[in-house]
Design an enzyme around this catalytic site. Structure first.
Site, PDB file in Angstrom:
ATOM      1  N   GLU A  24     -21.979 -11.041  55.327  1.00  0.00           N
ATOM      2  CA  GLU A  24     -21.346 -10.404  54.165  1.00  0.00           C
ATOM      3  C   GLU A  24     -21.286  -8.916  54.494  1.00  0.00           C
ATOM      4  O   GLU A  24     -22.255  -8.176  54.308  1.00  0.00           O
ATOM      5  CB  GLU A  24     -22.167 -10.678  52.902  1.00  0.00           C
ATOM      6  CG  GLU A  24     -21.480 -10.215  51.617  1.00  0.00           C
ATOM      7  CD  GLU A  24     -21.753  -8.769  51.286  1.00  0.00           C
ATOM      8  OE1 GLU A  24     -20.820  -7.946  51.441  1.00  0.00           O
ATOM      9  OE2 GLU A  24     -22.879  -8.463  50.887  1.00  0.00           O
ATOM     10  N   ASP A  60     -19.108 -12.312  42.601  1.00  0.00           N
ATOM     11  CA  ASP A  60     -19.235 -10.975  42.015  1.00  0.00           C
ATOM     12  C   ASP A  60     -17.912 -10.426  41.507  1.00  0.00           C
ATOM     13  O   ASP A  60     -17.884  -9.378  40.857  1.00  0.00           O
ATOM     14  CB  ASP A  60     -19.824  -9.995  43.041  1.00  0.00           C
ATOM     15  CG  ASP A  60     -21.333 -10.117  43.158  1.00  0.00           C
ATOM     16  OD1 ASP A  60     -21.967 -10.561  42.201  1.00  0.00           O
ATOM     17  OD2 ASP A  60     -21.870  -9.757  44.219  1.00  0.00           O
ATOM     18  N   ASP A  69     -26.285 -12.114  52.467  1.00  0.00           N
ATOM     19  CA  ASP A  69     -25.789 -11.066  51.581  1.00  0.00           C
ATOM     20  C   ASP A  69     -26.238  -9.694  52.083  1.00  0.00           C
ATOM     21  O   ASP A  69     -27.361  -9.528  52.564  1.00  0.00           O
ATOM     22  CB  ASP A  69     -26.313 -11.325  50.163  1.00  0.00           C
ATOM     23  CG  ASP A  69     -25.547 -10.561  49.112  1.00  0.00           C
ATOM     24  OD1 ASP A  69     -24.308 -10.633  49.119  1.00  0.00           O
ATOM     25  OD2 ASP A  69     -26.188  -9.911  48.268  1.00  0.00           O
TER      26      ASP A  69
END
Length: 505
Positions: free
Chosen positions: A344, A402, A297
């Site tokens: 990401e 998300d 991430d």
């Protein structure tokens, strides 16, 4: 990535969302049944969220440890099968909601039950060689984590900067006293981590035997209230009093005029470079034992990160600071070999971020929802996030944890945007979730991953996370097993075959 070229497909579905009678998804029958359905639907990937133990807010992206696993995901049924629980233990179950995780209720019921099983394990099998080997292999982090958890329970609060000073600063005499006084409790937490390791590796082995691989996930930063920050504060930027002096976030943009103040301590990269990134190597090595492919991430933080004074009230005054990502991944590759990592790479990108991603041959990410955001006041077919524009070395998604579900996202668009989406996809409003999934699967991206919610055409009520909020809606969605039925399996198996992806080829 070190994988022979073929077109892959997967389902995004976290462990907590699996069906289970114990209030939260776990590593028991529900996980095995789900894996079998994923295979039948023709997918060869199962993507999950981070497995770490969650704290306040229940976010898997703010774990209490970068190395430990979430004890609440242990299967009581499997512990019973091993003889560590009695039948009555797993039959006296409170009434839990099946559509969402009630985290406080789950913790109050399940943690004492798991500790009981760990205690029985230690009595019966605490001296076996497998456990001894585990303790030796994981000593880099395990002792500190178990000690941290005992202190966390002592203070009923993971914010270790509020503990007594001698314990928060790890004064030797105080720490040795706790180790002696709470020896049994410390051993319980170690045993829980071993039991998780056993259950997880059994599940992973089964998933791999089906011809599928697991995509895991880690956040780039650690929480201020984590065992990592408590046990190794020297890895982060601090002032002369030892307090974390700088924190992470992102700068102001059109969506947030003052930026986002995340509050995680930022790395003192000079310290990491000095010992050849040993903490990062241990972290990645540990995680890669649990998964086959790793998504990191906020990958752009390895090129540069946004640093804010810890005393700041918002993120508007932060500055960009360079990170030694190139050196980090070179060092990792020397020790760990080829790195099966997904970057990401969403948000503000620069040429240097793209160079770091591409020079390591890490696939980036494409989110189809983002292709329908008006740019400079208009929508057009040149947007990089529209499925027909994807190039090969990417992982394509309709949305992620998300995002809103595709149905929820579509329902919240302006009418003109809805019409553009339907025109692009060539479908009616009710068919948008499947049509967008189809466009992603038929794209040129090597990897396509669909959230379970989009496969089932669920609305906003099934959304996994609302970023920048903290409430009981976040991270709590659970799957109604009956919805993932033969009709859905057949429908997506056909889509896998049509797009030449996954296990269908």
């Amino acid at each position: 990535m070190d994988i022979k070229y073929r077109r892959h497909s997967g389902i995004l579905m976290h462990i907590t969302s699996l069906p289970s009678p114990y209030g939260i998804g776990d590593l028991g029958r529900g996980a095995y049944s789900f894996a079998e359905k994923v295979k039948k639907a023709g997918f060869d990937l199962w993507q999950i969220l981070p497995l770490g133990p969650t704290g306040y807010g229940n976010s898997p992206y703010s774990p209490r440890s970068s190395f430990a696993s979430n004890e609440l995901l242990l299967s009581p049924e499997k512990l019973f099968e091993k003889g560590y629980l009695k039948k009555a233990d797993i039959e006296r179950i409170p009434s839990f909601r099946s559509d969402k995780v009630e985290f406080d209720k789950v913790i109050n019921y399940k943690l004492p039950l798991l500790k009981k099983a760990a205690s029985e394990f230690l009595k019966r099998d605490g001296n076996n060689e497998r456990y001894k080997d585990f303790l030796e292999k994981e000593k880099y982090w395990l002792e500190d984590y178990a000690l941290f958890m005992v202190l966390y329970e002592k203070y009923a609060d993971a914010r270790w900067d509020l503990w007594q000073e001698e314990e928060s600063t790890r004064e030797a005499e105080a720490i040795n006293h706790i180790r002696e006084e709470k020896k049994d409790e410390i051993e319980i937490f170690k045993a829980l981590q071993f039991l998780f390791d056993e259950q997880w590796m059994e599940l992973k082995s089964y998933v791999n035997s089906l011809g599928m691989r697991i995509i895991g996930d880690i956040p780039i930063f650690v929480g201020k209230d984590s065992a990592d920050a408590w046990s190794r504060p020297y890895l982060f930027k601090r002032d002369e009093n030892g307090h974390f002096s700088k924190v992470s976030g992102v700068p102001p943009d059109n969506f947030s005029p003052t930026g986002q103040l995340w509050g995680n301590p930022v790395y003192d990269w000079a310290v990491h470079e000095k010992d050849h990134f040993s903490w990062w190597k241990e972290r990645i090595k540990r995680t890669m034992e649990y998964v086959d492919i790793l998504r990191i991430d906020h990958f752009r933080g390895f090129d540069a990160y946004y640093e804010i004074d810890a005393s700041a009230k918002d993120a508007s005054s932060g500055v960009w600071m360079a990170s030694p990502g190139k050196e980090l991944f070179e060092e990792m590759r020397k020790e760990l070999g080829n790195l099966n990592i997904i970057a990401e790479d969403l948000g503000l990108l620069t040429e240097s971020v793209e160079e770091l991603r591409d020079s390591n041959n890490f696939p980036g990410m494409k989110i189809a929802h983002d292709g329908f955001i008006p740019k400079n006041g208009s929508l057009n077919g040149l947007d990089d996030f529209l499925p027909h524009n994807y190039t090969r070395n990417f992982v394509a998604y309709t949305g992620t944890h998300d995002n809103n579900t595709t149905k929820g996202w579509f329902e919240n668009l302006e009418q003109a945007e809805k019409e553009y989406v339907m025109k692009y996809l060539g479908c009616s409003a009710e068919d948008v979730p499947y049509a967008l999934s189809r466009a992603v699967m038929l794209s040129n991206a090597d990897y396509a991953v669909l959230p379970m919610q989009d496969m089932l055409s669920l609305g906003e009520e099934a959304r996994m996370n609302f970023p920048s909020t903290c409430n009981d809606k976040n991270w709590s969605w659970r799957l109604d097993e009956s919805l993932f039925d033969d009709g859905i399996i057949s429908k997506f198996r056909s889509l896998n075959q049509m797009s030449g992806r996954g296990l269908s080829i």
